[in-house]
Design an enzyme around this catalytic site. Structure first.
Site, PDB file in Angstrom:
ATOM      1  CG  HIS A  48      -1.654   1.276   1.454  1.00 60.87           C
ATOM      2  ND1 HIS A  48      -2.507   1.901   0.571  1.00 60.87           N
ATOM      3  CD2 HIS A  48      -1.563   2.098   2.531  1.00 60.87           C
ATOM      4  CE1 HIS A  48      -2.920   3.045   1.105  1.00 60.87           C
ATOM      5  NE2 HIS A  48      -2.353   3.182   2.288  1.00 60.87           N
ATOM      6  CG  HIS A  72       0.719   7.008   4.168  1.00 59.87           C
ATOM      7  ND1 HIS A  72       1.129   6.196   3.143  1.00 59.87           N
ATOM      8  CD2 HIS A  72      -0.539   6.600   4.472  1.00 59.87           C
ATOM      9  CE1 HIS A  72       0.161   5.354   2.825  1.00 59.87           C
ATOM     10  NE2 HIS A  72      -0.864   5.577   3.615  1.00 59.87           N
ATOM     11  CD  GLU A  76      -3.474   6.367  13.388  1.00 63.37           C
ATOM     12  OE1 GLU A  76      -2.664   7.238  13.746  1.00 63.37           O
ATOM     13  OE2 GLU A  76      -4.610   6.245  13.888  1.00 63.37           O
ATOM     14  CG  ASP A  77      -2.013   1.533  10.420  1.00 62.54           C
ATOM     15  OD1 ASP A  77      -2.763   1.957  11.312  1.00 62.54           O
ATOM     16  OD2 ASP A  77      -2.279   1.593   9.212  1.00 62.54           O
ATOM     17  CG  ASP A 139      -3.841   6.889   2.487  1.00 63.69           C
ATOM     18  OD1 ASP A 139      -3.599   5.682   2.298  1.00 63.69           O
ATOM     19  OD2 ASP A 139      -4.444   7.332   3.485  1.00 63.69           O
ATOM     20  CG  ASP A 261     -25.029  15.095 -24.836  1.00 59.56           C
ATOM     21  OD1 ASP A 261     -24.937  16.262 -24.412  1.00 59.56           O
ATOM     22  OD2 ASP A 261     -25.983  14.679 -25.512  1.00 59.56           O
TER      23      ASP A 261
HETATM   24 MN    MN Z   1      -2.732   4.594   4.004  1.00 59.62          MN
END
Ligand code: MN
Length: 711
Positions: A48, A72, A76-77, A139, A261
């Site tokens: 990721h 990033h 957090e993880d 992200d 269109d």
């Molecule tokens: Mn992420």
């Protein structure tokens, strides 16, 4: 998954000076930190951040942004901390990673779509550096690309909704058309899969039916431009996205049948002069569709989008839309803010005066002190005069800058505002007047016994809070004036030896310009008429000689004659009742009221020196008494002299604190080489409390003298 050397080579291809070492370190650091973590797709989690970095590299962003993309999710993880990042990558990267982490946390707080607009503003306001937003958008884009791996329908829809409501408009605001289109299309596929499928089928059908038309139009346009003398023009056709067709159908209740269109034609040329030249050629070769021409070159959109738009009945007798722009305008239109790094890294094409805005923006990005400055300069300023705070449940409240806890309370609910007694900001108890900061979580403490305080009006900034407080004060003030006035009139009756009754009052209402007896009481309470004047009017035959100048002592004695005093219970300071600032009367003091025209009654201590100036107007004196149920905080004022020696001021405040006195104001009124004279205001319960403090101060050797202020 992109491999380490591929990513580095990609970045090097557009930025030869990129910090290769940092890119390599970040790649390895992220891989190790995420370790064996796995995505919903079954891929290693590490894929990721690498994909996010790849998206950022395709946008040709600087190495710091790519490194941030790789890192990033580590804070957090994983077990990595900001300190770790700081040690390995330095302060710039740390700041960026911190910004992205903070945004991710806000994301978790609230999922109410009705708050989308506020949320979007908050995201903007909290992004210290525009690159934080770019990483966040990349992200989100990768999360949307892998959305179908998430099993929960509800979670998928929530993420898609959020993308549609928040991130796509955010990309648009930053001028990132390509990012916006991709986010919208992915969200659209999740939210309205059937509508999207039928639009795509219809588009394919129309395209096949008109097969051959588009290449002929492209060739014809190109030939016309070349004949007209526009060199290097590149003409292309672009299919409109399913979502933009869907939006148009929603707005206009139309079906799409024409080429115009589903296709837009684009002419790219070398410079601005060529743009207008090309426009002239197209307008003279074909019929112009009225109302379709727009010049976004002379007047760019707020997000800096620049192009000429026009509609004509083109070759093949089809209505077509044409956009004309330079290559630089094109990159800015597609990449928005992100394009600026491309030009920052050396392209000489940004030199001409037409790129002034671009250079200015780059300059701001380089030198902006913080988000306010950046937002102010880039037309996003509509948010910088606002502040965003959360309720404990995570709901977002938007308020003007400078808003206080009281404004917040009223914004949540009028009842909560009316009864608020305290506030906790980020779990810390703070005064109600505290100004809120972006992202504060605010909990309001309420009490049924509380009512709006007149002092709040001095610090609230929202109209709603001010209106509620004023209305309360107005109704309350009238009641207070009325009660006070009735007591004054009753007392005046007694002094004249009359049995109190409202009937004689009704007869004299006109004299005082009042329509009801209550109005008359209120007028007396407010000091617009005296009790004596009312009684004299009601009983003219017993007119006493006019009040004459009396001595101060006599006035004091008269005021404290054995009449029944007017109790000041229930009167709220600041409305019908005011405590004099000269003598600071306290419960337990012998007091006297002075009626002030239009203001009600001001309370002084009976020995206040200021009273001298009222000696010649005894009709304004009013006997008042403390009520027993007074539990409000009162302010007593002391004048203290201490020797000018180290630590003496500390001893002074310690003594007061030990006696439970809270110092609300302290001022040095006189200083010599030997002594300080200090004026201190102390919050106390009553006069006994203050007397205890005075005694304790006198017992302390460093204190020379202590006196209560006497006016
Ligand atoms: Mn992420």
């Amino acid at each position: 998954m992109m491999r380490q050397f591929e990513l580095v080579e990609l970045v090097k291809s557009y930025d030869a000076n990129a910090d290769e070492g940092a890119l390599n370190r970040a790649y390895v650091y992220s891989m190790k930190a995420h370790g064996a973590q796995v995505r919903a797709s079954g891929d290693p989690y590490f894929s990721h951040p690498v994909e996010v970095a790849g998206i950022l590299a395709q946008m040709k962003l600087d190495a710091a942004s790519i490194v941030t993309g790789l890192l990033h999710d580590t804070v957090e993880d994983t077990v990595a901390t900001l300190d770790d990042i700081d040690r390995v990558f330095g302060p710039e990267i740390t700041r960026l990673v911190d910004g992205v982490t903070k945004l991710s946390r806000i994301e978790l707080q609230s999922d109410q779509t009705k708050q989308a607009e506020n949320f979007r503003k908050l995201v903007l306001a909290m992004s210290e550096d525009i690159r934080v937003l770019l990483v966040k958008l990349a992200d989100r884009l990768h999360n949307m690309q892998t959305l179908h791996f998430i099993k929960s329908d509800e979670k998928r829809r929530r993420i898609a909704r959020e993308t549609m409501d928040i991130y796509a408009p955010l990309a648009e605001r930053l001028g990132m058309q390509r990012m916006k289109d991709q986010l919208e299309d992915l969200a659209f596929a999740e939210l309205h899969p059937d509508a999207r499928a039928s639009i795509l089928a219809r588009r394919d059908f129309l395209r096949d039916k008109g097969a051959g038309i588009v290449p002929r139009i492209l060739a014809e346009l190109h030939r016309k431009l070349e004949e007209g003398g526009v060199a290097n023009a590149v003409v292309s056709g672009r299919e409109k996205s399913a979502y933009s067709i869907w939006r148009k159908m929603q707005r206009k209740n139309v079906t799409f049948e024409q080429l115009a269109d589903l296709m837009a034609f684009r002419v790219m040329v070398d410079d601005v002069g060529d743009c207008y030249h090309a426009l002239g050629i197209i307008h003279s070769a074909y019929h112009v569709v009225p109302g379709r021409f727009k010049d976004y070159i002379s007047t760019p959109k707020p997000n800096n989008y620049r192009s000429l738009h026009t509609g004509v009945i083109g070759p093949e007798q089809q209505r077509i839309e044409v956009q004309i722009r330079t290559r630089e305008m094109h990159d800015v239109a597609e990449l928005g803010v992100a394009a600026h790094w491309t030009y920052k890294h050396g392209a000489p094409t940004t030199e001409g005066p037409q790129y002034r805005w671009l250079r200015e923006l780059l300059d701001i990005l380089d030198h902006a002190a913080g988000p306010e400055e950046f937002l102010e300069h880039t037309k996003l300023e509509m948010f910088q005069d606002q502040v965003f705070a959360f309720t404990p449940k995570g709901d977002l409240i938007a308020l003007p800058r400078g808003a206080t806890a009281v404004d917040f309370a009223y914004a949540v609910h009028s009842e909560i505002g009316d009864t608020c007694v305290g506030a906790k900001i980020n779990s810390r108890l703070v005064p109600l007047r505290t100004q809120l900061q972006n992202g504060d979580q605010v909990e309001i403490v309420t009490s049924k016994a509380q009512t709006p305080s007149p002092t709040w009006e001095r610090f609230v900034v929202t109209g709603k809070a001010r209106a509620r407080i004023r209305r309360f004060i107005r109704t309350q003030q009238r009641t207070q004036y009325l009660d006070l006035g009735r007591a004054i009139v009753q007392k005046a009756f007694r002094q004249e030896g009359q049995e109190f009754s409202e009937r004689p009052l009704e007869a004299v209402l006109k004299t005082f310009n009042c329509s009801t007896v209550e109005d008359l009481y209120a007028a007396v309470g407010q000091g617009l008429a005296t009790g004596r004047a009312v009684v004299n009017a009601a009983f003219p035959q017993q007119h006493e000689p006019k009040a004459k100048v009396v001595s101060l002592d006599r006035a004091r004695r008269r005021a404290k004659r054995n009449d029944i005093a007017v109790p000041i219970r229930g009167l709220i300071p600041g409305m019908a009742l005011h405590f004099a600032g000269c003598c600071h009367p306290l419960p337990g003091d012998r007091i006297v009221g002075i009626v002030t025209t239009g203001k009600g009654v001001t309370i002084h201590t009976i020995d206040c020196e200021t009273l001298e100036s009222f000696a010649d107007t005894p009709e304004r004196w009013l006997d008042v008494a403390w009520s027993n149920e007074d539990d409000a905080v009162h302010v007593g004022r002391l004048n203290v002299t201490i020797a000018n020696e180290p630590g003496n001021l500390g001893s002074l405040t310690t003594v007061i604190g030990k006696q439970g006195g809270n110092i609300s104001n302290l001022k040095i009124t006189n200083r010599s080489s030997d002594f300080f004279e200090i004026m201190i205001d102390i919050e106390v319960g009553d006069v006994k409390h203050l007397t205890t403090i005075i005694a304790a101060l006198r017992a302390n050797p460093v204190i020379n003298s202590v006196e209560r202020a006497r006016g």
